[in-house]
Design a protein around this motif. Structure first.
Motif, PDB file in Angstrom:
ATOM      1  N   ALA A 105       0.832  -1.206   0.000  1.00  0.00           N
ATOM      2  CA  ALA A 105       0.000   0.000   0.000  1.00  0.00           C
ATOM      3  C   ALA A 105       0.868   1.258   0.000  1.00  0.00           C
ATOM      4  N   ASN A 108       2.927   1.509  -3.525  1.00  0.00           N
ATOM      5  CA  ASN A 108       2.096   1.889  -4.669  1.00  0.00           C
ATOM      6  C   ASN A 108       1.589   3.318  -4.546  1.00  0.00           C
ATOM      7  N   THR A 109       1.321   3.763  -3.320  1.00  0.00           N
ATOM      8  CA  THR A 109       0.900   5.152  -3.129  1.00  0.00           C
ATOM      9  C   THR A 109       2.026   6.117  -3.490  1.00  0.00           C
ATOM     10  N   ALA A 112       2.462   6.273  -7.209  1.00  0.00           N
ATOM     11  CA  ALA A 112       1.419   7.060  -7.861  1.00  0.00           C
ATOM     12  C   ALA A 112       1.644   8.562  -7.709  1.00  0.00           C
ATOM     13  N   LEU A 113       2.202   8.981  -6.580  1.00  0.00           N
ATOM     14  CA  LEU A 113       2.358  10.407  -6.297  1.00  0.00           C
ATOM     15  C   LEU A 113       3.726  10.948  -6.683  1.00  0.00           C
ATOM     16  N   ARG A 183      -1.190   7.030 -12.909  1.00  0.00           N
ATOM     17  CA  ARG A 183      -1.188   7.206 -11.459  1.00  0.00           C
ATOM     18  C   ARG A 183      -2.454   6.622 -10.835  1.00  0.00           C
ATOM     19  N   LEU A 187      -2.925   3.970  -7.745  1.00  0.00           N
ATOM     20  CA  LEU A 187      -3.784   4.284  -6.605  1.00  0.00           C
ATOM     21  C   LEU A 187      -4.881   3.235  -6.438  1.00  0.00           C
ATOM     22  N   THR A 190      -3.498   0.561  -4.455  1.00  0.00           N
ATOM     23  CA  THR A 190      -3.500   0.908  -3.032  1.00  0.00           C
ATOM     24  C   THR A 190      -4.873   0.660  -2.422  1.00  0.00           C
TER      25      THR A 190
END
Length: 417
Positions: A105, A108-109, A112-113, A183, A187, A190
């Motif tokens: 989690a 992957n977050t 994405a950011l 992205r 997410l 996540t």
């Protein structure tokens, strides 16, 4: 993971509180949580493959550099699976599983950011570390949740997440990335992981780790009869499979079937799911035969692709044979190394995870070298040649590693936990 008999923790075989006989069914809801964990680990590893153009544009690097996000994931797994498995041997199993999935989690977050290539690579490395923990844990966890005669089937259910991720997850992630941005795809991973964490808390039973004085000793495990042959088969079989699978788009494009890549992968995935079902039914009594059959099916598929690939129908048929041979292999090898490892099963599983990921990384490198030097037509021939020693070793290791029949001791819940 406890190495001493612990019948009170085997929830799948716990006596009925109403005084009836012990339960003899698979805890499917809990096993499907493990299958979802396998799905997340597999999809997280391969998701960038379908999102390379958009990721490279956003991160300001070439597509080949972005492709290394897959490589660094495998490196993170290969480098850390063994030491982290040893370091966390005393942890409660549920706590360790939650920690590993929490790592996904987080990774992957951040992916994405992230707006920089370096941060993205670091996040992908962390995801690989989480995968090393998860893969060393999941097969033994599945075995431990099931009654003795259904342990192979329990592993098959858990490992079903692999072909689902490859055949359905990657195309779906690619579609989502194309529609809403890459992205969003990460997410979404996540979000799925957060739901899984709640599922694990609610439905997955807990088991103790090893006693403090019983940490796994990796070098000693290598000397356990049967572990070496299983690791060799894992290394060479996964290498052979990855050489072709990692470059399947290039191979099909050279055949003039580039537009059918998605459909061909769907055939592969469907055949893999069928293979997992067959393996789950028969693995308890036919592990050796199924492993030989799987290698032979993939070898036949490679031979067809090598000499008859000018016929489209035969390419589809070979892909189906490939999936049918390959789909059950993760279950078979996880089961074989758990049986062979005995009380050192945790260490053996960690070694298998390391060898598996090293073979995947090597397959990408070797496949690229073959593509540049000899063209994609060399892939099926390479697969065929590599599978010959695989079959020979499985046939040779009849006393330990791939015995004709699994013993009661091999299949005990404590040996694979």
């Amino acid at each position: 993971m406890s190495t001493a008999p612990d019948t009170t923790d085997t929830t799948a075989a716990r006596p009925d509180p109403r005084g009836g006989p012990a339960q003899q069914k698979l805890p499917l809801f809990a096993l499907l949580a493990l299958a979802t964990a396998v799905f997340i680990t597999s999809l997280t590893e391969t998701l960038p493959a379908g999102l390379l153009p958009a990721m490279s544009a956003d991160l300001g690097v070439s597509e080949s550099a972005t492709g290394q996000t897959v490589t660094v994931y495998a490196i993170g797994t290969a480098l850390t699976a063994i030491p982290l498995t040893a370091a966390t041997a005393a942890w409660r199993r549920k706590r360790l599983l939650l920690a590993a999935m929490g790592g996904f989690a987080l990774a992957n977050t951040v992916t994405a950011l992230s707006s920089t290539y370096a941060l993205t690579m670091a996040a992908r490395f962390v995801a690989g570390v989480a995968a090393g923990l998860a893969w060393a844990l999941l097969a033994g966890y599945a075995r431990r949740m099931a009654p003795e005669h259904l342990q192979g089937r329990a592993i098959a259910v858990a490992m079903a997440g692999i072909p689902v991720a490859l055949s359905l997850g990657v195309p779906s992630g690619t579609f989502l990335g194309d529609a809403l941005g890459w992205r969003v795809a990460f997410l979404a991973m996540t979000g799925l992981t957060v739901l899984l964490l709640l599922w694990i808390v609610a439905a997955v039973p807990d088991f103790p780790g090893q006693e403090r004085g019983e940490r796994p000793r990796m070098l000693r495990t290598l000397r356990v009869p049967g572990v070496g042959p299983v690791l060799f088969v894992t290394l060479v079989f996964v290498l052979a499979h990855t050489i072709l699978y990692a470059y399947i788009a290039a191979y099909l494009d050279d055949l003039g079937l580039g537009g059918s890549t998605g459909l061909i992968l769907l055939v592969f995935g469907a055949a893999s799911l069928a293979s997992i079902w067959i393996t789950g039914v028969l693995v308890h009594d036919r592990l050796r035969g199924l492993t030989v059959a799987g290698a032979l099916l993939v070898a036949v598929a490679a031979a067809v692709l090598a000499v008859l690939s000018d016929t489209t129908a035969l390419v589809y048929a070979a892909t189906a044979l490939w999936g049918l041979g390959w789909g059950g292999i993760p279950t078979l090898l996880q089961t074989a190394v758990g049986d062979a490892g005995g009380t050192s099963a945790d260490a053996a599983q960690a070694m298998l995870v390391t060898v598996w990921n090293a073979a995947m990384a090597a397959g990408g490198v070797v496949g690229g070298l073959l593509l540049d030097a000899f063209g994609s037509g060399s892939f099926p021939w390479s697969v065929l040649l590599l599978l010959l020693p695989v079959i020979a070793v499985v046939l040779y290791a009849r006393d330990a590693g791939f015995p004709p029949r699994r013993s009661t001791a091999d299949a005990s819940p404590t040996s694979g936990a």
